[in-house]
Structures are given as C-alpha cells and as structure tokens.
Design an enzyme around this catalytic site. Structure first.
Site, PDB file in Angstrom:
ATOM      1  CG  ASP A  11      -2.077   0.961   1.109  1.00  0.00           C
ATOM      2  OD1 ASP A  11      -2.112   1.715   0.114  1.00  0.00           O
ATOM      3  OD2 ASP A  11      -2.947   0.958   1.998  1.00  0.00           O
ATOM      4  CG  ASP A 105      -3.064   3.654  -3.569  1.00  0.00           C
ATOM      5  OD1 ASP A 105      -4.038   3.002  -3.961  1.00  0.00           O
ATOM      6  OD2 ASP A 105      -3.107   4.395  -2.567  1.00  0.00           O
ATOM      7  CD  GLU A 106      -5.263  -1.503  -0.929  1.00  0.00           C
ATOM      8  OE1 GLU A 106      -5.542  -2.227   0.042  1.00  0.00           O
ATOM      9  OE2 GLU A 106      -5.990  -0.547  -1.288  1.00  0.00           O
TER      10      GLU A 106
END
Length: 485
Positions: A11, A105-106
């Site tokens: 993350d 983003d993860e």
C-alpha cells in the site's frame, strides 16, 4: 500446518499527496490535500502532515479547509498517478505472476507462486528489497505487509504505515487479532459493527469466544460463518491475477445545481464520450448503458438501456444516454450526473450499416458551416447557455496543482487562479524550491503541460529482482515488529 507468510500486500503511503510532494519541492514536509476543490468537493488523499490536523479521505473539502486553512489544496493529476502506478505494478509483476491490483496504489502478491519467497526470512528479504526498488524507481515510499493470507497481509501493511514492513509469523495470528476492533475484519462496516457492539462484541477476541453458531444467529449464515473464520485468523482467498471489471463509468458532481435542460443533456453526452474512452482504453465493450442522476434533494435515479449487442461506439452510447435522460425529471436541479456501461465483453457486435451512417453524419457535420445557436430555451445541444464567470474559466483552464510550461521560465505548476490571473511556481521534481510568478490567464506564452517524472534518472531495474541491492544491514525485527528506515 499454517501457511508461510508469502502473501504480500503493498500500500503506497498517502499516494496522491506523496506524489505531489515529490513533484513540487516547495510542498515537501507541508500539509497537502488532493481532491475536488469546489463547494461540493471531497478529499481524495491527505498527506500525513494534513492528517495530523484532522483531515482525512472522503471528508468534504470545505471541512478540510476549516481544519487546515494553510494546506496546499490541489486538483488530482491522474496522468501522473497512473504513470507511477504502472512503474510499481511492473516491479510487482517481476516478483510473481500472481499480482492482484486493488487500485492504483494497492495490490496483493503471491510471492511463493513466483519463487520469490518460501518462508519468513525470504519473504522479509523480498519485502525489504521491494520497498528499496519502489523508492529508487518512483521516489515514493510504500508500506508492506506479509502474512499467510490476504486478510492478515492487509492488516500487517496497515500496521506498517507509514514507510514500514510488518510480517505476521505463522501461529501468532489469533494473538495478534484478539485485541483489535471488529471493524478491522473485512466486511464489517459501520452497520455490522454497531450490531455486534449492541450484542456485546467489540473486539476480534469477542467474536472468537462467541462461537460460530452465535455469529450466524446475529448476522446470518453466510456472513456469520465467514466472520468466525476470520476471527480465528483463517482466510483461504487466493491472489487472483485478473480481476475483471463488471462495469466502466464516469460521473461528475457540479459546484452549482444544473437547471438548464440543454446544459444537462450536453453534460450527459460529454460523460458518455469519456466513458467510451475508458472502455476502449481497457479494450472492452459493453451491452448496457446506465445513466445516474442525483437531484437537488439528494435523491438518486438510475436508468438503463440494453443494446442488441456489445458496443464501444461513442455515438451509440451517447444517444442511448440521451434517450435515458428523456425519461428523467430534472425539475429543481441536478447536482451529479454519471454514465456507465455494464455487461462487458472483449468484442463488439454492432450494426455496421448504422456505424457507417454515423461516420457519414459526423463527416457531414465537420464540412457544414457553424450553425446559428437557437434562441434561449430552444431544444437541442446548440442552445445558448449562461456564460461562465472569469473565476470559473480560470479554474477550468488552470486547475490548482496542474503542470504548465512558460516559454521563458520553463516548467511549473499552478498555485492558484482568479480575477483574470494565474499564479505559477516554477520548479521541478528533485530540484530546489522555485520562484512564483503571476500571468494573465490568456498569456500566449503559458500553456498546459504533461507531468514530469518524479525521478529524473531512475536506477535500471530491468533485470529485477535478481539485480536488487541487498537489504540494509542491521538486526532483523522479531515477528510482528515493524521494520523502518
């Protein structure tokens, strides 16, 4: 036997805001808020400096401004975020064929499937090296969680924030989970959490002690069974490399309610074109067109039309959305519009003659002289609309935080605009804090520009992960402890 902690969850830390701080030297270490800046705007991401002041994601921007009046408020630059995301996902893809992106983003990664790890020690080394690679390539930090399941890996990455690594050793799961809030578990939202609280269950330990039968009685068979397993630290969901999207959609919330029916139709058609652009970018087509309308009183209406076959034709989607709008009463005003396509497929099945006719019609329109706009109140997309104010024009052309280029001063970014002026700070990623200058909004030497890379000369990771530098020396943290620079 408990599985080895080879499921990795990455993350990125305050992704949008961190990318803006890296791109703009003058914002390093300062409160940054990224999101919609209008009266109805919502915070997308806040930097850690802003979070200390109470700002968080999904908060109305107006409330954030009251909490952090001196923060930098910026409009998202998705072109930059997607570019950085692609760099990160490429690094993950070199670790394993099983990468499950959850957002820009993860992502989850099955390290064992790629031979990148098979026990705690190798998993930790890989996680540390991944963090090193991400910083070298993007200039940003990411937090890593490692565990034997997706649920625990995500919990570990939350504990690792910001810029850390947490590994949950096999056999320690229940001890780790026991004191945590029930809201920690996937699928336990505010409503379920309140229901469990009223039953006297506030921690994961309470759920495990209550037993499966009691949880089934409280929340139903399917949810109760899954909840009990998670309370015991059990989660056998696999990392899935391909997550097929069920729909593609776009929507806009307007600063001021739209009352002009012609303007509403024009916005719907514009959204339809944007939706098809996303559809084509994903190499997909869809069979059902969906229109979403949120009215002045917050009531939301959804209408849909199913076509004869999948399409990625902008004319077809635009006209279907316009037909759906005809059945919606917009009296009183519209605050949000959205257009989506569902029933996705990898092919199109359109009437070729209809498409050819559409192409001819578009060509004829291009050759026609510009038509006179009908009188105010007349039907049709060419009806004259109320002109935008100078403030609205400036904000639309020069969004705060977006990139510009000046013929004499080079690359910069918009600090703000209004009263016929735009203020620009001229600086680049990795450079010194730049100077600020103000121009007329119609200055011919000032033009919008594309974002610059956050790292000008990134390390070559083409042979990654074999080329990864060794992780830093020092004592290895014990199980469940954080590892930070």
């Amino acid at each position: 036997m408990r599985p080895a902690p080879t499921i990795l969850h990455l993350d990125m830390d305050a992704f949008y805001a961190s990318a803006e701080q890296a791109a703009k030297p003058s914002l390093r270490g300062k409160a940054v808020v990224v999101g919609g800046l209008g009266p109805r705007g919502v915070v997308a991401t806040a930097s850690y400096e802003a979070r200390i002041l109470g700002v968080h994601s999904a908060m109305p921007t107006a409330q954030a401004r009251r909490l952090a009046p001196n923060a930098a408020y910026l409009v998202p630059r998705f072109q930059l975020y997607r570019s950085v995301s692609e760099q990160v996902m490429e690094l993950l893809g070199r670790l394993s064929p099983l990468v499950e992106p959850l957002s820009l983003d993860e992502a989850f990664v099955d390290l064992e499937a790629g031979g990148a790890a098979d026990d705690s020690a190798s998993a930790r080394r890989t996680g540390e090296r991944l963090r090193t690679a991400i910083r070298a390539v993007t200039g940003l930090s990411g937090s890593v969680g490692l565990a034997g399941s997706k649920m625990l890996a995500k919990i570990a990455s939350e504990q690792a924030k910001p810029d850390g690594l947490v590994l949950i050793e096999p056999g320690t799961e229940r001890e780790l989970l026991a004191p945590m809030s029930v809201r920690t578990l996937p699928g336990v939202g505010p409503a379920t959490g309140d229901h469990l609280r009223r039953a006297g269950m506030t921690t994961v330990h309470d759920l495990a002690e209550a037993g499966e039968d009691e949880l089934v009685r409280l929340v139903g068979k399917a949810h109760g069974h899954g909840l009990y397993r998670m309370a015991l630290g059990l989660d056998d969901r696999p990392v899935v490399a391909e997550r097929d999207a069920k729909s593609v959609s776009v929507e806009d919330t307007f600063d001021v309610d739209l009352h002009d029916r012609v303007r509403v139709r024009a916005e719907v058609e514009r959204l339809a074109v944007r939706c098809v652009e996303r559809l084509r970018a994903a190499h997909r087509s869809g069979r059902t067109v969906v229109l979403k309308v949120r009215r002045y009183d917050f009531s939301t209406l959804t209408r849909s039309e199913t076509l004869r076959g999948p399409t990625d034709d902008p004319t077809v989607v635009r006209e279907a959305a316009a037909r759906l709008l005809e059945a919606v009463d917009t009296t009183g005003g519209v605050r949000l519009l959205g257009v989506g396509v569902t029933g996705l497929a990898d092919f199109t099945q359109e009437d070729l003659f209809a498409q050819a006719a559409d192409a001819r019609e578009l060509a004829e329109r291009e050759q026609e002289p510009e038509r006179q706009a009908p009188e105010s109140g007349a039907e049709g997309p060419a009806a004259e609309e109320e002109p935008e104010s100078a403030e609205q024009l400036a904000a639309r052309r020069w969004p705060a935080g977006h990139d510009v280029h000046h013929a004499a001063h080079g690359h910069g970014w918009v600090q703000g605009s209004g009263v016929g002026r735009v203020t620009v700070r001229f600086e680049e990623p990795g450079g010194p804090v730049g100077r600020v200058r103000t121009f007329r909004i119609d200055d011919p030497e000032l033009t919008p520009a594309d974002p610059l890379p956050l790292v000008r000369d990134p390390v070559d990771y083409s042979s990654w992960p074999a080329s990864l530098p060794k992780s830093r020396s020092g004592p290895v943290p014990a199980a469940g402890e954080e590892s930070r620079p």
